[in-house]
Each structure stands twice: as C-alpha cells, then as structure tokens.
Write an enzyme that holds these catalytic residues in place. Structure first.
Site, PDB file in Angstrom:
ATOM      1  CG  ASN A 154       3.811   3.259  69.246  1.00 19.23           C
ATOM      2  OD1 ASN A 154       5.018   3.072  69.332  1.00 19.23           O
ATOM      3  ND2 ASN A 154       3.093   3.761  70.245  1.00 19.23           N
ATOM      4  CD  GLU A 155       4.323   1.883  73.749  1.00 23.30           C
ATOM      5  OE1 GLU A 155       3.318   2.427  74.277  1.00 23.30           O
ATOM      6  OE2 GLU A 155       5.468   2.040  74.186  1.00 23.30           O
TER       7      GLU A 155
ATOM      8  CG  HIS B 102       2.491   6.613  67.899  1.00 20.74           C
ATOM      9  ND1 HIS B 102       3.862   6.429  67.960  1.00 20.74           N
ATOM     10  CD2 HIS B 102       2.114   6.840  69.182  1.00 20.74           C
ATOM     11  CE1 HIS B 102       4.277   6.540  69.221  1.00 20.74           C
ATOM     12  NE2 HIS B 102       3.225   6.804  69.979  1.00 20.74           N
TER      13      HIS B 102
ATOM     14  CD  GLN C  81       2.970  11.309  71.860  1.00 18.15           C
ATOM     15  OE1 GLN C  81       3.348  10.338  71.226  1.00 18.15           O
ATOM     16  NE2 GLN C  81       3.349  11.511  73.106  1.00 18.15           N
TER      17      GLN C  81
HETATM   18  C1  BGC Z   1       4.304   5.927  73.515  1.00 19.83           C
HETATM   19  C2  BGC Z   1       4.561   7.406  73.375  1.00 19.83           C
HETATM   20  C3  BGC Z   1       4.538   8.058  74.744  1.00 19.83           C
HETATM   21  C4  BGC Z   1       5.679   7.466  75.558  1.00 19.83           C
HETATM   22  C5  BGC Z   1       5.827   8.046  76.965  1.00 19.83           C
HETATM   23  C6  BGC Z   1       4.968   5.302  74.692  1.00 19.83           C
HETATM   24  O1  BGC Z   1       3.988   4.604  75.377  1.00 19.83           O
HETATM   25  O2  BGC Z   1       4.545   5.262  72.315  1.00 19.83           O
HETATM   26  O3  BGC Z   1       3.581   7.938  72.535  1.00 19.83           O
HETATM   27  O4  BGC Z   1       4.614   9.440  74.693  1.00 19.83           O
HETATM   28  O5  BGC Z   1       5.513   6.084  75.679  1.00 19.83           O
HETATM   29  O6  BGC Z   1       4.705   7.818  77.739  1.00 19.83           O
END
Ligand code: BGC
Length: 390
Positions: free
Chosen positions: A156-157, A113, A19
């Site tokens: 991440n997530e 990520h 990002q």
């Molecule tokens: C993610 C980020 C994303 C943010 C806002 C999360 O889901 O880890 O990469 O930019 O939320 O959408």
C-alpha cells in the site's frame, strides 16, 4: 441525471490491519506510538478490536448493499520472528477471506499496509541488504491462504512509505521533522524491487489479479511552474506508477489536490472547508488522479482502492463522496477502464497516531466496541445496489 457504472463494478470499503485490529504489539508502528507519545502521538491500543470482530464489520458492509471489502494482512502477526510463521494467524486470515466470500463480498487483500515486524527494522528495514527477499519470503507464506481471492495489492502506498521512512531517517540523524519532505527514492527503490519480485510470485500460485496502490496527490502546476511540477510529480508518484506497468491493475488512492509552484508543493491554504486532516476539500481530486494514472499507465485497469474524507459531519462525507463519484463517472465515460470504488474507510479507525480524523462509514465506540453505522453507509450501499449515482 442518473450515471451508471460498468457491469461488474466493485463497490466496497477499505481498512488496514494496524488501524483496526488492535494490539499489534510486534510492529514498528506500535513501537513508534510508544516512543513518540511525548510528542502527542496517540496509541492504537485495542483499535476497533476488528481482529475479533471482523465478521460483524463485514456483515454490516454486505447488509448495506456493498459487494467488496479491502483489508490487509499483518506481517508482524504472520511472521512474528524471522522465518517463523504462525499457522494460527494464517488460519485467521483464511477465515476472514472465507467470511467475506460467504457474505458475497469480493475480498481485495493487501499484503503490506505501512507496518513492519520489529525484527525487519532491526535488520535494516527497507535499506537492509535483503529487504525485498525478506518481503517475498513472507508473501510466499501469505499466498498459502489466498485461494479464491481475485484481487491482491502487494504494498500500500509505497510512495507514502518512502516519504515517512525518509523523514524518520532525517529525524534520527538529528534534523527537525521535515514536514515538506517528498518520498525518498532510497526507500522507493527497494520497495519497487520488492513489488516487482512479489507480484509474479503471487500470480504464479493464485488466480488473483495483482497490483499495488499509489497515493495520488492530484498535483497541479501553478502558471510557469510546469518543469518543477513534472519533477515533483515524478518523485511523488510517477516512479511508483511506472513500476505498475506490467501489473493486472493499479490502485488509485486520492483524497485531495495540491498546487506545485516553483518552490515545490504548496501547503494546503487555511480554509474553513479543510477536512479534519487539514487537507483542502477537493472532491475533484479523484478525477485528476484517475486521469493522471491513465496518462502514465495507458490501459492498465484502475481500481479506486481508497477515497474518502475525514469529517465529523456525515452529510459532508456523503456530499464529498457523491461529488468524487461524479468526477470518477466522467473519467469512465471518457473511456478510462475503472473496475471498482473502495471507500476509505469502513470504520472510524486509528489514523496513524491520531484518533480524531474520522473517515468511517461506521462509528466505533472505543470502550464497548459497538459499531454504529452512519447514514453514509446506507447511502453508499444504495449507490452500489443501483450501480448508479443519481
Ligand atoms: C492510507 C490510509 C490512511 C488514509 C488517510 C492513506 O494514506 O493508506 O492508511 O488512513 O490514507 O490518511
């Protein structure tokens, strides 16, 4: 009223490689941006050029009074082709860690990520037979630069990753894009296996606390929809929280809250207060997410690894964050072990196919790459310096 946070509480901001770095030519998102351009998906391009300007970014964070920086390593740069690792790129991430430490920032390093090297996709991605092993081979190399890092997030997530990849698989099979999809357990299971294999590896060769970060949707049951709510919550987040039971911490990521009725998750109602993501303005979501995580995981320490708002109005960012911190403080006062708060995001950055939703504490001129701190950066810095919220 003044609300004080626990001693040693981390105060910082978060970013992710794709990002902000720019020109991550060798990953699946770069490809998707090009393949889906005709649907209006935008390019990450140079992003914020943070690959070259990370020291400036970190200095702004530290000068404002914050003491932690969460950033991610880009797998596709570290391992540009299978089993071939770039020592120069590893040295780059080592310089980032040293820069953070030199500025008094605690680095919180995310190993994965959302992005994958193109070759990983060609081998079947997360559905490929060796996916967890391939991930661990990369993690082993990444560990070589993690000396002195105290916090590592493996993935991440994973739930959002399982949602996105599940949806893309359905599109590839000719279905329309399923906007109401839940995370697909076919992807969730190998991600959980990868985390479970990688976490002890990282622990054995570093002194870091290791965990992963889960997108918490702060789901609330509509009257009579308790059973559906429990089923949706399991598929959305609880199976990923369960996988964190043996971890040193779990990352809570929270932005908004949604209702679950007998049909499933209810779309965000149209409202003038909705954020630039179209999400309901729900600063209380952070409290709900933290309490739910604590309910599932008991005493596993929590770090807020993401919380923020997409808005062009920085006063709203301050208002939202102040309210969210109030709810977080209530949870801490109730005895929940929360170790830190990392705001999403340090910079206005590439929001996965879009540039318009701006989450940053700092604006970035995308032609000159000049950084322009917003008042919210100084505001959050003053909260951090006081370790307290007025
Ligand atoms: C993610 C980020 C994303 C943010 C806002 C999360 O889901 O880890 O990469 O930019 O939320 O959408």
């Amino acid at each position: 009223m003044t609300r004080t946070f626990p001693d040693g509480f981390l105060w910082g901001a978060a970013t992710a490689a794709h990002q902000i770095e720019g020109n991550n030519l060798n990953n699946d998102w770069w490809k998707l941006e090009h393949d889906a351009a005709r649907y209006g998906v935008q390019f990450s391009g140079d992003a914020c050029d943070s690959y070259h300007r990370f020291d400036e970014d970190m200095k702004l964070l530290a000068d404002a009074g914050l003491d932690a920086y969460r950033f991610s390593l880009e797998w596709s740069r570290i391992e540009p082709s299978p089993g071939k690792f770039s020592l120069a790129v590893l040295a780059h991430y080592r310089r980032m860690i040293d820069t953070a430490l030199g500025l008094g920032l605690t680095p919180v390093v995310t190993l994965h990520h959302f992005t994958h090297p193109l070759w990983f996709g060609e081998l079947g991605g997360w559905l490929g037979p060796d996916a967890p092993d391939l991930f661990c081979r990369y993690v082993e190399q990444a560990c070589s630069v993690l000396d002195g890092v105290e916090w590592v997030c493996t993935i991440n997530e994973p739930n959002v990753l399982a949602l996105n990849h599940g949806a893309l698989r359905r599109v590839a099979a000719g279905e329309p894009y399923p906007f109401d999809a839940l995370p697909d357990p076919d992807f969730g299971e190998p991600l959980i296996a990868a985390h479970r294999a990688a976490a002890p590896m990282v622990r054995s060769v570093t002194r870091a606390r290791v965990g992963w970060t889960v997108a918490n949707q702060a789901l609330v049951a509509a009257p009579g929809a308790e059973a559906k709510h429990a089923a949706v919550q399991h598929q959305w987040e609880d199976m990923y929280l369960d996988a964190a039971r043996d971890d040193d911490f779990v990352g809570v990521q929270s932005y908004t809250s949604q209702t679950v009725d007998e049909h499933g998750i209810v779309a965000h109602p149209e409202h003038p207060d909705n954020t630039l993501m179209g999400w309901a303005y729900r600063a209380d979501a952070l409290g709900i997410a933290v309490r739910h995580t604590h309910e599932v995981l008991g005493d596993v320490p929590i770090v807020i690894t993401e919380n923020g708002i997409a808005t062009a109005d920085d006063e709203r960012r301050i208002a939202y964050t102040g309210e969210a911190l109030g709810h977080l403080g209530d949870a801490v006062d109730d005895g929940i072990d929360v170790r830190g708060y990392l705001h999403w995001s340090l910079l206005d950055n590439f929001e996965w196919g879009r540039w318009e939703p701006t989450f940053g504490l700092i604006e970035v001129d995308r032609t000159t790459f000049e950084r322009r701190p917003k008042p919210s950066l100084a505001w959050l810095g003053s909260v951090a310096r006081a370790n307290a919220l007025e």
